[in-house]
Design a protein around this motif. Sequence first.
Motif, PDB file in Angstrom:
ATOM      1  N   LYS A   5       0.826  -1.200   0.000  1.00  0.00           N
ATOM      2  CA  LYS A   5       0.000   0.000   0.000  1.00  0.00           C
ATOM      3  C   LYS A   5       0.866   1.257   0.000  1.00  0.00           C
ATOM      4  O   LYS A   5       0.548   2.241  -0.650  1.00  0.00           O
ATOM      5  N   ARG A   6       1.947   1.209   0.736  1.00  0.00           N
ATOM      6  CA  ARG A   6       2.826   2.381   0.783  1.00  0.00           C
ATOM      7  C   ARG A   6       3.544   2.587  -0.545  1.00  0.00           C
ATOM      8  O   ARG A   6       3.734   3.718  -0.986  1.00  0.00           O
ATOM      9  N   MET A   7       3.926   1.495  -1.198  1.00  0.00           N
ATOM     10  CA  MET A   7       4.560   1.620  -2.507  1.00  0.00           C
ATOM     11  C   MET A   7       3.558   2.141  -3.541  1.00  0.00           C
ATOM     12  O   MET A   7       3.914   2.914  -4.425  1.00  0.00           O
ATOM     13  N   LEU A   8       2.304   1.725  -3.411  1.00  0.00           N
ATOM     14  CA  LEU A   8       1.280   2.261  -4.295  1.00  0.00           C
ATOM     15  C   LEU A   8       1.075   3.754  -4.043  1.00  0.00           C
ATOM     16  O   LEU A   8       0.755   4.504  -4.966  1.00  0.00           O
ATOM     17  N   GLY A   9       1.269   4.188  -2.803  1.00  0.00           N
ATOM     18  CA  GLY A   9       1.196   5.611  -2.494  1.00  0.00           C
ATOM     19  C   GLY A   9       2.235   6.394  -3.284  1.00  0.00           C
ATOM     20  O   GLY A   9       1.955   7.463  -3.823  1.00  0.00           O
ATOM     21  N   LEU A  10       3.430   5.844  -3.373  1.00  0.00           N
ATOM     22  CA  LEU A  10       4.481   6.484  -4.162  1.00  0.00           C
ATOM     23  C   LEU A  10       4.089   6.521  -5.636  1.00  0.00           C
ATOM     24  O   LEU A  10       4.311   7.529  -6.324  1.00  0.00           O
ATOM     25  N   LEU A  11       3.469   5.448  -6.108  1.00  0.00           N
ATOM     26  CA  LEU A  11       3.006   5.414  -7.490  1.00  0.00           C
ATOM     27  C   LEU A  11       1.974   6.504  -7.752  1.00  0.00           C
ATOM     28  O   LEU A  11       2.036   7.204  -8.766  1.00  0.00           O
ATOM     29  N   TRP A  12       1.017   6.691  -6.825  1.00  0.00           N
ATOM     30  CA  TRP A  12       0.003   7.731  -6.991  1.00  0.00           C
ATOM     31  C   TRP A  12       0.656   9.115  -6.990  1.00  0.00           C
ATOM     32  O   TRP A  12       0.229  10.004  -7.731  1.00  0.00           O
ATOM     33  N   MET A  13       1.671   9.305  -6.145  1.00  0.00           N
ATOM     34  CA  MET A  13       2.346  10.608  -6.080  1.00  0.00           C
ATOM     35  C   MET A  13       3.066  10.930  -7.387  1.00  0.00           C
ATOM     36  O   MET A  13       3.204  12.096  -7.763  1.00  0.00           O
ATOM     37  N   ILE A  14       3.539   9.912  -8.071  1.00  0.00           N
ATOM     38  CA  ILE A  14       4.218  10.123  -9.353  1.00  0.00           C
ATOM     39  C   ILE A  14       3.196  10.259 -10.483  1.00  0.00           C
ATOM     40  O   ILE A  14       3.367  11.060 -11.400  1.00  0.00           O
ATOM     41  N   LEU A  15       2.121   9.482 -10.400  1.00  0.00           N
ATOM     42  CA  LEU A  15       1.123   9.465 -11.462  1.00  0.00           C
ATOM     43  C   LEU A  15       0.378  10.791 -11.600  1.00  0.00           C
ATOM     44  O   LEU A  15       0.066  11.209 -12.720  1.00  0.00           O
ATOM     45  N   GLY A  16       0.087  11.463 -10.501  1.00  0.00           N
ATOM     46  CA  GLY A  16      -0.645  12.733 -10.560  1.00  0.00           C
ATOM     47  C   GLY A  16       0.045  13.780 -11.420  1.00  0.00           C
ATOM     48  O   GLY A  16      -0.528  14.254 -12.413  1.00  0.00           O
ATOM     49  N   PRO A  17       1.280  14.165 -11.083  1.00  0.00           N
ATOM     50  CA  PRO A  17       1.969  15.171 -11.908  1.00  0.00           C
ATOM     51  C   PRO A  17       2.273  14.672 -13.320  1.00  0.00           C
ATOM     52  O   PRO A  17       2.221  15.451 -14.272  1.00  0.00           O
ATOM     53  N   ALA A  18       2.554  13.377 -13.471  1.00  0.00           N
ATOM     54  CA  ALA A  18       2.835  12.844 -14.803  1.00  0.00           C
ATOM     55  C   ALA A  18       1.609  12.972 -15.704  1.00  0.00           C
ATOM     56  O   ALA A  18       1.732  13.326 -16.884  1.00  0.00           O
ATOM     57  N   ALA A  19       0.430  12.712 -15.168  1.00  0.00           N
ATOM     58  CA  ALA A  19      -0.794  12.839 -15.955  1.00  0.00           C
ATOM     59  C   ALA A  19      -1.043  14.290 -16.349  1.00  0.00           C
ATOM     60  O   ALA A  19      -1.448  14.573 -17.487  1.00  0.00           O
ATOM     61  N   VAL A  20      -0.788  15.216 -15.443  1.00  0.00           N
ATOM     62  CA  VAL A  20      -0.997  16.637 -15.747  1.00  0.00           C
ATOM     63  C   VAL A  20      -0.013  17.100 -16.812  1.00  0.00           C
ATOM     64  O   VAL A  20      -0.384  17.811 -17.755  1.00  0.00           O
ATOM     65  N   VAL A  21       1.240  16.680 -16.719  1.00  0.00           N
ATOM     66  CA  VAL A  21       2.235  17.037 -17.735  1.00  0.00           C
ATOM     67  C   VAL A  21       1.825  16.462 -19.085  1.00  0.00           C
ATOM     68  O   VAL A  21       1.917  17.138 -20.123  1.00  0.00           O
ATOM     69  N   PHE A  22       1.363  15.207 -19.099  1.00  0.00           N
ATOM     70  CA  PHE A  22       0.911  14.583 -20.337  1.00  0.00           C
ATOM     71  C   PHE A  22      -0.256  15.367 -20.934  1.00  0.00           C
ATOM     72  O   PHE A  22      -0.313  15.586 -22.150  1.00  0.00           O
ATOM     73  N   LEU A  23      -1.190  15.802 -20.106  1.00  0.00           N
ATOM     74  CA  LEU A  23      -2.323  16.582 -20.598  1.00  0.00           C
ATOM     75  C   LEU A  23      -1.869  17.918 -21.187  1.00  0.00           C
ATOM     76  O   LEU A  23      -2.390  18.366 -22.212  1.00  0.00           O
ATOM     77  N   PHE A  24      -0.895  18.575 -20.555  1.00  0.00           N
ATOM     78  CA  PHE A  24      -0.371  19.824 -21.109  1.00  0.00           C
ATOM     79  C   PHE A  24       0.283  19.583 -22.465  1.00  0.00           C
ATOM     80  O   PHE A  24       0.111  20.383 -23.400  1.00  0.00           O
ATOM     81  N   MET A  25       1.022  18.489 -22.589  1.00  0.00           N
ATOM     82  CA  MET A  25       1.654  18.168 -23.870  1.00  0.00           C
ATOM     83  C   MET A  25       0.600  17.922 -24.949  1.00  0.00           C
ATOM     84  O   MET A  25       0.741  18.394 -26.086  1.00  0.00           O
TER      85      MET A  25
END
Length: 87
Positions: A5-25
Amino acid sequence: MNRLKRMLGLLWMILGPAAVVFLFMQAREKTGLAAEGVARTNTALQWGIILFIFIPIGIGLVIFGYYALKGEYDVSEPGLNEEKIAE
């Protein structure tokens, strides 16, 4: 299981900004491909609305991941949540 669960937390923390950057692109690419004039304005407006909606969602993913990484969602004993609420 708590470690997962904690490792998935790290995944969510990375996924949020990555998705926003992808949307801007995508917004930049799609707006650039639109024809000049009204079509480009409409495309820019649509992508502006999409970004306006999804940036807070990305921020929420980071917050959710932070709490998951801290272990706030771990329940080790039955009834633990009721004790925290009572305090």
